[in-house]
Design an enzyme around this catalytic site. Structure first.
Site, mmCIF file in Angstrom:
data_model
loop_
_atom_site.group_PDB
_atom_site.id
_atom_site.type_symbol
_atom_site.label_atom_id
_atom_site.label_comp_id
_atom_site.label_asym_id
_atom_site.label_seq_id
_atom_site.Cartn_x
_atom_site.Cartn_y
_atom_site.Cartn_z
ATOM 1 N N ILE A 13 36.014 32.251 53.242
ATOM 2 C CA ILE A 13 35.646 30.857 52.954
ATOM 3 C C ILE A 13 36.810 29.929 53.277
ATOM 4 O O ILE A 13 36.634 28.854 53.857
ATOM 5 C CB ILE A 13 35.212 30.691 51.479
ATOM 6 C CG1 ILE A 13 34.091 31.682 51.131
ATOM 7 C CG2 ILE A 13 34.742 29.254 51.220
ATOM 8 C CD1 ILE A 13 33.726 31.719 49.649
ATOM 9 N N THR A 126 33.406 30.963 40.787
ATOM 10 C CA THR A 126 32.173 31.662 41.165
ATOM 11 C C THR A 126 31.130 31.568 40.057
ATOM 12 O O THR A 126 31.482 31.468 38.872
ATOM 13 C CB THR A 126 32.503 33.151 41.440
ATOM 14 O OG1 THR A 126 31.276 33.906 41.478
ATOM 15 C CG2 THR A 126 33.358 33.771 40.335
ATOM 16 N N TYR A 151 36.294 41.622 38.280
ATOM 17 C CA TYR A 151 36.444 40.462 39.167
ATOM 18 C C TYR A 151 36.049 39.172 38.454
ATOM 19 O O TYR A 151 36.823 38.207 38.395
ATOM 20 C CB TYR A 151 35.585 40.654 40.435
ATOM 21 C CG TYR A 151 35.336 39.363 41.199
ATOM 22 C CD1 TYR A 151 36.378 38.700 41.839
ATOM 23 C CD2 TYR A 151 34.055 38.795 41.260
ATOM 24 C CE1 TYR A 151 36.164 37.506 42.516
ATOM 25 C CE2 TYR A 151 33.830 37.608 41.940
ATOM 26 C CZ TYR A 151 34.889 36.964 42.571
ATOM 27 O OH TYR A 151 34.659 35.778 43.231
ATOM 28 N N ALA A 153 35.670 38.594 35.329
ATOM 29 C CA ALA A 153 36.520 38.337 34.157
ATOM 30 C C ALA A 153 37.826 37.673 34.595
ATOM 31 O O ALA A 153 38.325 36.751 33.933
ATOM 32 C CB ALA A 153 36.799 39.636 33.410
ATOM 33 N N PRO A 206 23.318 51.133 52.905
ATOM 34 C CA PRO A 206 23.354 51.604 51.510
ATOM 35 C C PRO A 206 22.890 50.539 50.516
ATOM 36 O O PRO A 206 23.592 49.566 50.262
ATOM 37 C CB PRO A 206 24.841 51.926 51.298
ATOM 38 C CG PRO A 206 25.569 51.026 52.251
ATOM 39 C CD PRO A 206 24.656 50.767 53.411
ATOM 40 N N PRO A 275 28.186 50.286 38.793
ATOM 41 C CA PRO A 275 28.217 50.214 37.326
ATOM 42 C C PRO A 275 28.235 48.757 36.852
ATOM 43 O O PRO A 275 28.954 47.933 37.423
ATOM 44 C CB PRO A 275 29.540 50.895 36.945
ATOM 45 C CG PRO A 275 30.095 51.476 38.197
ATOM 46 C CD PRO A 275 29.379 50.899 39.371
ATOM 47 N N GLY A 276 27.431 48.467 35.841
ATOM 48 C CA GLY A 276 27.433 47.110 35.260
ATOM 49 C C GLY A 276 26.868 46.042 36.181
ATOM 50 O O GLY A 276 27.139 44.851 35.995
#
Ligand code: NAD
Ligand code: TYD
Length: 337
Positions: A13, A126, A151, A153, A206, A275-276
């Site tokens: 960006i 973000t 990230y 957090a 994937p 995960p998460g």
């Protein structure tokens, strides 16, 4: 002349923003401070590296002496902070560097901006700081922060620090929170360029989990014009959500890419989930639209075609970024899935 310190200006960006500023705002001096991590690439700025209004500096936003010297030397009046570790998957395998750059690095910039009376500090954040949505609703600027990944957090921590510097010392600031960007020069670790690169090479695509995770896609140039409007017009202390109003499940995006490249859907391969994994992001961008008059220039359908065509037309750029360490990264991240 506006004199802007842009950090992370060799990344995806940041380089699009530097290109926009140098092309459309000839009265600006851009000092571009970038560490050139795996994600930073001066080829993103090939035709602008030696531009008279562009000073590239290879360095770290955590380097206090360097940051202060640059602000003095170039009499900087605004900082736009893009520099970050930006990939959720990498933050899961190695969170430490996310704290170093995204939190400590931002603190270094804030202290220097405060001490040297920089007139405007724009923190590029973000929508992921808001956490995840269910099937309904959108993030507004009032949505409480509830970050789920290391990230997000780290980005939320930086947002809190920016606000605290405004509150405590009166540092003039704005925070922008955008949705997922796509467009030219994006490193192929993120969904869209990774799928384009794999499809071009007839490699499996994937798809994490059921592929029905939703992201709200924003064309990178439109993100850049939004940040510019904030820099030019926003009252200090305001936060702006920036989004393209383009919510799509991942599978729909992937199928569009396959179809535009004339590749079969059989390349799709379901793999173990992240995960998460945040289920859905959606941005309410009405504040920046109504208060600053910003609007996106392309629909997703237009932007994705421009993006795929850009990757087709820039084979050498793509070949270069996937040489070297990229293959090692890909094998480590995807072999266990
Ligand atoms: P990117 O990973 O492509 O680029 C990051 C740039 O920062 C690279 O050029 C890298 O070399 C540089 N950098 C990293 N650590 C540094 C350090 N310590 N000192 C100086 N430079 C350093 O990231 P991007 O996708 O261009 O994202 C830019 C910003 O926008 C980030 O702050 C990110 O959190 C935010 N953002 C990105 C998205 C997206 O969809 N890509 C969405 C929302 C917010
Ligand atoms: P990504 O581009 O990493 O952005 P973010 O996680 O910050 O939103 O991922 C976008 C979506 O695509 C997200 O739901 C995860 C998914 N995804 C895959 O299914 N496969 C992949 O190989 C990647 C990189 C992402």
């Amino acid at each position: 002349m506006k004199r802007i310190l842009i950090t992370g200006g060799a990344g995806f960006i940041g380089s699009n923003f530097v290109r926009m500023v140098l092309s459309e705002h000839p009265d600006c001096l851009v000092v571009n401070l970038d560490k050139l991590t795996y994600a930073g690439n001066l080829e993103n700025l090939a035709e602008f590296v030696d531009h008279a209004n562009h000073k590239f500096v290879h360095g770290d936003i955590c380097d206090e002496t360097l940051v202060r010297k640059l602000i003095d030397e170039y009499r900087i009046d605004a900082i736009v902070n893009f520099a970050a570790e930006s990939h959720v998957d990498r933050s899961i395998t190695g969170p430490r560097v996310f704290i170093d750059t995204n939190v400590s690095g931002t603190l270094t910039l804030l202290e220097a901006a405060r001490d040297k009376n920089v007139q405007c500090f724009v923190q590029v954040s973000t929508d992921e700081v808001y956490g995840s949505l269910g099937a309904e609703g959108m993030f507004t600027e009032q949505t409480p922060l509830s970050p789920n990944s290391p990230y997000s957090a780290s980005k939320a921590s930086a947002d809190h620090l920016v606000r605290a510097f405004g509150h405590t010392w009166g540092l003039p600031y704005n925070i922008t929170r955008c949705s997922n960007n796509y467009g030219p020069y994006q490193f192929p670790e993120k969904l869209i360029p990774l799928m384009i690169n794999n499809a071009l090479n007839d490699k499996p695509l994937p798809v994490y989990g059921d592929g029905m995770y939703v992201r709200d896609w924003l064309y990178v140039y439109d993100h850049c014009t939004a940040i510019w409007q904030v820099l030019e017009k926003a009252p200090s202390g305001e936060i702006y959500n920036i989004g393209g109003c383009n919510e799509k499940p991942n599978l729909e995006v992937i199928r569009l890419i396959l179809s535009h490249l004339n590749k079969p859907d059989t390349l799709i391969q379901y793999v173990k989930d992240r995960p998460g994994h945040d289920r859905r992001y959606a941005i309410d961008a009405s504040k920046i639209i109504n208060e600053l008059g910003w609007k996106p220039s392309v629909t997703f359908e237009q932007g994705i075609v421009k993006t795929i065509d850009w990757y087709l037309d820039n084979g050498p750029w793509l070949a270069h970024v996937v040489s070297g360490d990229y293959q090692k990264y890909y094998d480590t991240m995807y072999s266990g899935r």
